[in-house]
Write a protein that holds these residues in place. Structure first.
Motif, mmCIF file in Angstrom:
data_model
loop_
_atom_site.group_PDB
_atom_site.id
_atom_site.type_symbol
_atom_site.label_atom_id
_atom_site.label_comp_id
_atom_site.label_asym_id
_atom_site.label_seq_id
_atom_site.Cartn_x
_atom_site.Cartn_y
_atom_site.Cartn_z
ATOM 1 N N ALA A 155 -25.746 13.946 -32.093
ATOM 2 C CA ALA A 155 -24.833 13.875 -30.970
ATOM 3 C C ALA A 155 -24.479 12.484 -30.755
ATOM 4 N N ALA A 156 -23.283 11.834 -30.401
ATOM 5 C CA ALA A 156 -22.995 10.554 -29.826
ATOM 6 C C ALA A 156 -22.773 10.597 -28.751
ATOM 7 N N THR A 157 -22.277 11.477 -27.729
ATOM 8 C CA THR A 157 -21.602 11.584 -26.264
ATOM 9 C C THR A 157 -22.256 12.917 -25.873
ATOM 10 N N ALA A 158 -22.736 12.840 -24.524
ATOM 11 C CA ALA A 158 -23.009 14.042 -23.769
ATOM 12 C C ALA A 158 -21.971 14.067 -22.594
ATOM 13 N N LEU A 159 -21.069 15.176 -22.820
ATOM 14 C CA LEU A 159 -20.065 15.330 -22.041
ATOM 15 C C LEU A 159 -20.249 16.444 -20.944
ATOM 16 N N HIS A 160 -19.531 16.864 -19.915
ATOM 17 C CA HIS A 160 -19.348 17.769 -19.055
ATOM 18 C C HIS A 160 -18.176 18.736 -19.401
ATOM 19 N N CYS A 161 -17.931 19.902 -19.098
ATOM 20 C CA CYS A 161 -16.708 20.522 -19.447
ATOM 21 C C CYS A 161 -15.346 19.869 -19.262
ATOM 22 N N LYS A 162 -15.088 19.171 -17.923
ATOM 23 C CA LYS A 162 -13.862 18.376 -17.778
ATOM 24 C C LYS A 162 -13.712 17.228 -18.474
ATOM 25 N N THR A 175 -16.701 10.080 -18.110
ATOM 26 C CA THR A 175 -17.253 11.077 -16.852
ATOM 27 C C THR A 175 -16.659 10.612 -15.591
ATOM 28 N N SER A 176 -16.769 11.202 -14.586
ATOM 29 C CA SER A 176 -16.526 10.905 -13.155
ATOM 30 C C SER A 176 -17.617 10.352 -12.483
ATOM 31 N N PRO A 177 -17.586 9.482 -11.422
ATOM 32 C CA PRO A 177 -18.783 9.280 -10.621
ATOM 33 C C PRO A 177 -19.384 10.457 -10.100
ATOM 34 N N LEU A 208 -26.149 8.371 -25.110
ATOM 35 C CA LEU A 208 -25.389 9.536 -24.869
ATOM 36 C C LEU A 208 -24.393 9.416 -23.774
ATOM 37 N N LEU A 209 -24.580 8.727 -22.739
ATOM 38 C CA LEU A 209 -23.737 8.705 -21.462
ATOM 39 C C LEU A 209 -22.502 8.290 -21.823
ATOM 40 N N PRO A 210 -21.348 8.623 -21.300
ATOM 41 C CA PRO A 210 -20.005 8.058 -21.284
ATOM 42 C C PRO A 210 -19.868 7.038 -20.248
ATOM 43 N N PRO A 211 -18.982 6.480 -20.337
ATOM 44 C CA PRO A 211 -18.570 5.310 -19.166
ATOM 45 C C PRO A 211 -18.068 6.205 -18.163
ATOM 46 N N ILE A 212 -18.544 5.747 -16.893
ATOM 47 C CA ILE A 212 -18.190 6.338 -15.563
ATOM 48 C C ILE A 212 -16.632 5.788 -15.116
#
Length: 539
Positions: A155-162, A175-177, A208-212
């Motif tokens: 994995a390179a990024t862990a996202l949520h559904c949206k 991702t959102s704040p 893994l965390l994307p920019p906010i």
């Protein structure tokens, strides 16, 4: 080019994906929906296919376009909210790394129990504002590192559904704040927090965390490929909004100001398959995080956050009751009526039945409870009945149990709000409206907006592209105009009874926890081995 007079709000729930077209004043013009599928496993797994979720979202948008001529040219912006929590992994090329682990997934319960029992539990809640539970991406990452490390390595990024949908719309990883902070951040700084990651034991996975990204200040263009998939115009602005719960709080009336422009303590209850309860505040002293349960979710208002408590099952309990009634009718050789007619009859029966004939704890979800306590072993129980308890009394106990769970959540957050705004499927139930008012002792006002989550997303889109200066400017037309003028008042006599019943309800729940744990051990010891099964599940 046609006038761009439409905003599209998408709400990608666990069971249904909806795309809703609004005019620029917040009036709903059309809605399209597509069923979603959840794969449930005997080990507590609850998964969805990432590619399938995108394909279903694109199909829903194409269906919306069939209802509204010229939708592609008329769309000013798109925003997709979605089911919260969960873990949607993608690799460096943007391809899915296995199926998504949903908020319903209970496999991380052992990791959660260990962390909650450790010295890290209290400082984690204090910093993030949120108590760890098995629904969250943080607990999923702990489970994946232990059980499926090869997936994390790919994995390179862990996202949520949206976030996954936003990525497919725009190619941006973000991702959102809201979710980024309550999962991995500090609510006071409104950013990722290294100390929080260290307390979680996940510092090594920060990669893994994307920019906010704040969707009220940023948008990205719809890519040509996504435009072709969805039947929309390439370059259409796409906004990343808050997740479904705070979006529904926003769209359903949970944000309200007094005449001096200060936020009021207005409760917002979302009673769908699951239940969420809380209020919005811009006063830090109002936020009192607990290591036991609860979320602190940042809102798209300056310095504002929602303090929320969720119980896993609300109308799921009514679905269970309706299924029992349907089976009983078939057993008796009778043809069951349509679900809507049966539910209407059930509402009337509940309102006519005497109160408090038994106590029902609505912990019917397969992954237990998460508010106001977290216990993956929690199970529903009906207590205190005898031979005189008939169908009407049982049904009323189930409805009362949902409302007692709501009061339990509100009580864990602090003083009860002055008024409760109700949205979700339960808002259409006369029995649940009345019982929620009587059990809490607070008047209930219903939002008549059918798609509150999609409306909340569309409000973020309107602000994000500059159609509105801020979220507060959207409230009169988008939110307040959809609130019912009449309040459902508490029944004073019944409220007094429920005031006495409530501590009994809480005591019985506390006493049930050792037995639930023993039952879970028995089930685990005697569980048959079976493959995962696919079935529909509602958010």
């Amino acid at each position: 080019m046609a006038s761009q007079d439409i905003l599209i709000g998408i709400d990608a729930g666990t069971s249904v994906i909806k795309a809703v077209a609004f005019d620029l004043d917040g009036r709903q013009l059309a809605v399209a929906s597509t069923p979603n599928t959840v794969r449930l496993g005997a080990d507590g797994a609850a998964e969805q296919d990432l590619a399938g979720t995108w394909a279903d979202t694109a199909a829903t948008l194409r269906a919306l376009g069939e209802q509204l001529p010229g939708l592609a040219e008329r769309t000013a912006a798109i925003a997709a909210t979605a089911q919260g929590d969960g873990t949607w992994l993608i690799d460096a090329a943007g391809e899915p790394v296995g199926p998504a682990m949903l908020w319903l997934d209970g496999r991380s319960a052992p990791q959660v129990r260990a962390l909650r029992a450790s010295p890290a539990a209290a400082p984690l809640a204090e910093r993030s504002g949120t108590a760890l539970n098995p629904s969250m991406q943080s607990s999923h990452l702990l489970w994946l590192r232990e059980r499926q490390p090869e997936r994390l390595a790919r994995a390179a990024t862990a996202l949520h559904c949206k976030d996954w949908l936003y990525f497919r719309f725009t190619g941006e990883r973000a991702t959102s704040p809201c979710e980024g902070v309550f999962t991995f951040g500090a609510w006071r700084s409104r950013a990722y927090d290294d100390e929080t990651l260290a307390l979680l034991g996940l510092a090594d996975l920060k990669r893994l965390l994307p920019p906010i990204v704040d969707g009220t200040r940023h948008h990205a263009p719809l890519t040509p490929q996504a435009a072709a998939d969805c039947g929309l115009r390439a370059g259409t602005p796409v906004v990343l909004p808050i997740m479904d719960v705070p979006a529904t709080v926003l769209g359903g009336g949970g944000v309200a100001f007094d005449r001096e422009g200060r936020l009021r303590r207005v409760g917002c209850s979302i009673l769908g398959s699951t239940g969420m309860h809380g209020w919005v505040s811009d006063r830090p002293e109002d936020i009192r995080p607990s290591a036991e349960a609860g979320y602190t979710m940042l809102m798209p208002l300056p310095g504002a956050q929602a303090r929320l408590m969720s119980h896993m099952a609300a109308t799921l309990n009514i679905d269970w009751l309706l299924a029992l009634l349907t089976d009983a009718l078939r057993l008796a050789g009778a043809a069951p009526p349509a679900k809507g007619e049966l539910l209407q009859r059930l509402n009337a029966m509940v309102l006519e039945a005497a109160p408090a004939q038994a106590v029902f704890h609505p912990y019917i979800a397969d992954n237990g409870e998460r508010g106001p306590f977290v216990d993956g072993d929690a199970r529903a129980q009906l207590t205190g009945f005898n031979t005189t308890l008939g169908l009407a009394g049982t049904a009323r106990a189930v409805f009362e149990g949902i409302c007692l769970a709501a009061r339990d959540c509100y009580s864990a957050l602090g003083p009860l709000p002055e008024e409760i705004r109700l949205s979700g499927g339960a808002a259409r139930s006369p029995a649940l409206r009345q019982l929620l008012a009587s059990v809490t002792g607070r008047p209930v006002r219903v939002s008549h907006r059918e798609e509150c989550g999609a409306a909340g997303a569309a409000i973020c889109a309107a602000v994000g592209i500059g159609l509105l200066p801020d979220v507060a400017a959207a409230l009169p037309g988008w939110v307040d105009a959809q609130l019912g003028e009449e309040l459902t008042p508490p029944d004073a006599q019944h409220s007094a009874l429920y005031d006495d019943l409530f501590p009994v309800y809480q005591d019985l729940a506390a006493r049930g926890r050792p037995a639930w744990q023993r039952l879970a051990g028995l089930r685990a010891a005697h569980r048959p081995t079976s493959p995962n099964t696919a079935q529909d599940s509602r958010a």
